[in-house]
Write an enzyme that holds these catalytic residues in place. Structure first.
Site, PDB file in Angstrom:
ATOM      1  N   LYS A 405      38.687  34.989  34.994  1.00 12.12           N
ATOM      2  CA  LYS A 405      38.384  36.373  34.620  1.00 12.12           C
ATOM      3  C   LYS A 405      39.237  36.859  33.453  1.00 12.12           C
ATOM      4  CE  LYS A 405      36.745  37.561  39.226  1.00 12.12           C
ATOM      5  NZ  LYS A 405      36.685  36.153  39.674  1.00 12.12           N
ATOM      6  N   ASN A 442      36.901  30.845  41.067  1.00 17.74           N
ATOM      7  CA  ASN A 442      37.023  31.397  42.407  1.00 17.74           C
ATOM      8  C   ASN A 442      37.418  30.317  43.407  1.00 17.74           C
ATOM      9  OD1 ASN A 442      35.637  34.341  42.298  1.00 17.74           O
ATOM     10  ND2 ASN A 442      34.652  32.958  40.862  1.00 17.74           N
ATOM     11  N   GLU A 537      32.674  43.775  36.815  1.00 20.63           N
ATOM     12  CA  GLU A 537      32.144  42.438  37.081  1.00 20.63           C
ATOM     13  C   GLU A 537      31.234  41.961  35.953  1.00 20.63           C
ATOM     14  OE1 GLU A 537      31.896  41.462  41.803  1.00 20.63           O
ATOM     15  OE2 GLU A 537      30.224  42.558  40.924  1.00 20.63           O
TER      16      GLU A 537
END
Length: 608
Positions: A405, A442, A537
């Site tokens: 991210k 993730n 997001e």
């Protein structure tokens, strides 16, 4: 029956068989030895002694005939053949003649009766002593050695809950054949029809060499049947005796990643960690605690567990002390806040760690969108405090955990992690300590990941909530992520950002569907509800920008970033002014710095 009683019974039966074979053979071949004479007695005694001698040498009486196979048959062949050869030698010495026809007939009868006695008992036991009424009819996928081993174990274990009734295998040469009396019905495409035709209640996948993609294909076929699907335990667990072959485990979402886990070179870490003082920040978190577990395997002299939450730190401390109570590792706990600069300096000066793994961070994207000042405190200021304290106390290596991210960030969390990367790279330029960062996607099963939430929603009867049908993410397991972090520390030269090639990304909606199927439910029963993309997001994450990393791997599936220009003064400015900025303005400043959209006053050339 005791071992002595069993041995005496088998020896008695074998003696009767040997004597029957020699005398019956003499009548069959019409030899001169059809009456009891001294030579006949000598040959019979020789045959009898030879049989028991070679049975002892080849441990024939110690075999468990419930599990007899070709190996046991080969031992019977050796025992009888050497016994006949020994008898022939005695005949030659006494009579100067060898009765070939007699010995050949004796050998055949000997083989038939000895082998038959063993396998007749096994057949009787299997056919008439089994109680299969309450067993679940089971389909075994994989008719190779592992599948046959499982079938044999289940057939011979009267306490097993499963009864194998069919095989599935893609090897066309095995189709329509019987293995251990169990038919091979066809390939993977026949799973659904086989389950229906044979009223299958359980499916076991028994192919140890199966890749993740192949397993995913098989599981999707099994999912069509709505029958419970299990998988063979890990081969290493079988080899170490941790589990038995019939202790199957449920298929887990980690098995369905679509790629094989990245195996890292743990041997290169030994010199780097063994007998060293190692500190882990965020040691109570999902990644931090797993890093501690992995590090403890290499016997560091001292492992310092630092974290803000006392319960999580206590939990990992007790776990490690119980696991490694017979080692010389010293486990030390420190309850500390990264934002406390003096406390971080005191911890570093007290223990003088050789290596620091910085796993502490705020990582929830929506929460950090609503609380950007907390993201700055923990992810930016906390990282700076830990890095400065490490530098001032001559720590050898400092490894920070980052995230995908941080690439082209659109969220506060991603921006603060990118700024933390910049701080780490800047510190490497001004310190003797080697500062590096590790970036990955993730982590399955970590706190805050989608997996625990999906599981709870399924337990409550659904629906499972997914933000967008096209949302995709990169995934890896907690142990894999932790090993990557440790491996990066061993490779560190200073200033690098290590990036893991995580293969193909996974659609979140597909992940949800797999979890629903793994739980034994159907997507129709549980349901999937799309809630819309949350603030900050992105539909897809990137591990690196275009042309951002070197083409060559530093290690298989691990890349190192190229250099770019980064402002350090803008970072210092936002750190000093964040308390007086409103949240929206602070968010804009963070995104601008992280995406290099600032009028820089001082530029420093750094990796990535």
């Amino acid at each position: 029956m005791t071992y002595r009683q069993r041995l005496s019974l088998i020896a008695f039966i074998d003696s009767a068989i040997v004597l029957t074979a020699i005398f019956f053979s003499s009548f069959l071949v019409n030899a001169d030895l059809h009456v009891i004479t001294i030579p006949v007695v000598i040959y019979s005694v020789t045959l009898l002694l030879g049989h028991h001698l070679f049975s002892y040498l080849y441990k024939l009486y110690k075999k468990s005939w419930e599990y007899a196979s070709i190996g046991e048959l080969l031992i019977i062949f050796k025992v009888i053949t050497f016994t006949i050869i020994m008898t022939a030698a005695v005949q030659l010495i006494i009579s100067q003649n060898i009765y070939f026809r007699l010995l050949a007939t004796t050998w055949m009868l000997h083989m038939l009766l000895i082998g038959g006695s063993r396998f007749t008992w096994r057949m009787f036991r299997d056919l008439y002593m089994k109680k299969d009424d309450n067993k679940k009819r089971t389909l075994i996928i994989g008719a190779g050695s592992a599948g046959a081993m499982i079938a044999r174990q289940l057939l011979n274990n009267h306490h097993a809950e499963l009864l194998p009734v069919a095989f599935i295998d893609d090897d066309v040469k095995k189709h329509h054949l019987d293995i251990l009396g169990i038919p091979v019905f066809g390939g993977v495409e026949h799973i659904e029809t086989t389950v229906k035709e044979l009223s299958i209640e359980n499916v076991v996948i028994a192919i140890p060499s199966l890749s993740k993609k192949e397993l995913n294909v098989i599981f999707q076929e099994c999912a069509k049947t709505k029958v419970k699907t299990q998988i063979l335990p890990m081969i290493e667990d079988l080899a170490t005796g941790k589990v038995s072959v019939n202790q199957f485990r449920d298929v887990q979402v980690e098995d369905l990643l679509g790629r094989d886990p990245v195996e890292l070179n743990m041997d290169s870490i030994s010199d780097y960690v063994t007998n060293k003082v190692v500190l882990v920040t965020g040691a109570g978190g999902s990644i931090g605690s797993e890093i501690c577990r992995q590090l403890a395997k290499f016997n560091p002299a001292t492992l310092i567990l630092l974290g803000h939450g006392e319960n999580s730190i206590y939990t990992i401390e007790i776990e490690l002390k119980d696991l490694y109570k017979n080692t010389a590792i010293e486990f030390i706990t420190e309850i500390a806040d990264l934002q406390d600069e003096m406390k971080m300096a005191a911890v570093m000066s007290t223990y003088h760690p050789h290596v620091v793994y910085h796993a502490a961070a705020h990582k929830h994207v929506p929460l950090m969108e609503r609380n950007p000042e907390e993201a700055v405190k923990n992810n930016v200021i906390g990282t700076m405090n830990a890095a400065k304290a490490a530098s001032q106390n001559d720590v050898e290596s400092f490894v920070m955990i980052s995230t995908d991210k941080a690439v082209n960030p659109t969220s506060v969390m991603g921006s603060t992690k990118r700024i933390a990367e910049m701080i780490i790279q800047y510190m490497d330029q001004t310190s003797k300590t080697k500062f590096v960062a590790v970036r990955f996607g993730n982590v399955l099963g970590s706190r805050g990941s989608v997996i625990p939430r999906f599981k709870k929603q399924i337990e409550m009867g659904g629906p499972v909530t997914v933000t967008h049908p096209d949302m995709i993410r990169y995934f890896m397991t907690i142990p894999e992520a932790s090993r990557l972090v440790i491996q990066a520390g061993a490779f560190a030269r200073g200033g690098e950002i290590f990036v893991l090639d995580m293969g193909e990304p996974v659609k979140i909606v597909d992940l949800a569907k797999n979890l629903i199927k793994l739980s034994g439910n159907t997507v129709e029963d549980i349901g999937i509800e799309f809630t819309g993309i949350r603030p900050g997001e992105k539909l897809f994450e990137e591990l690196f920008k275009d042309n951002e990393v070197e083409e060559q791997h530093v290690y298989p599936k691990i890349y190192i970033g190229k250099t770019t220009n980064i402002s350090i003064e803008e970072i210092e400015t936002v750190i000093s002014t964040y308390p007086i900025l409103d949240r929206e303005k602070l968010r804009e400043e963070l995104l601008a710095i992280a995406n290099h959209n600032v009028a820089t006053k001082k530029l420093v050339s750094m990796s990535v």
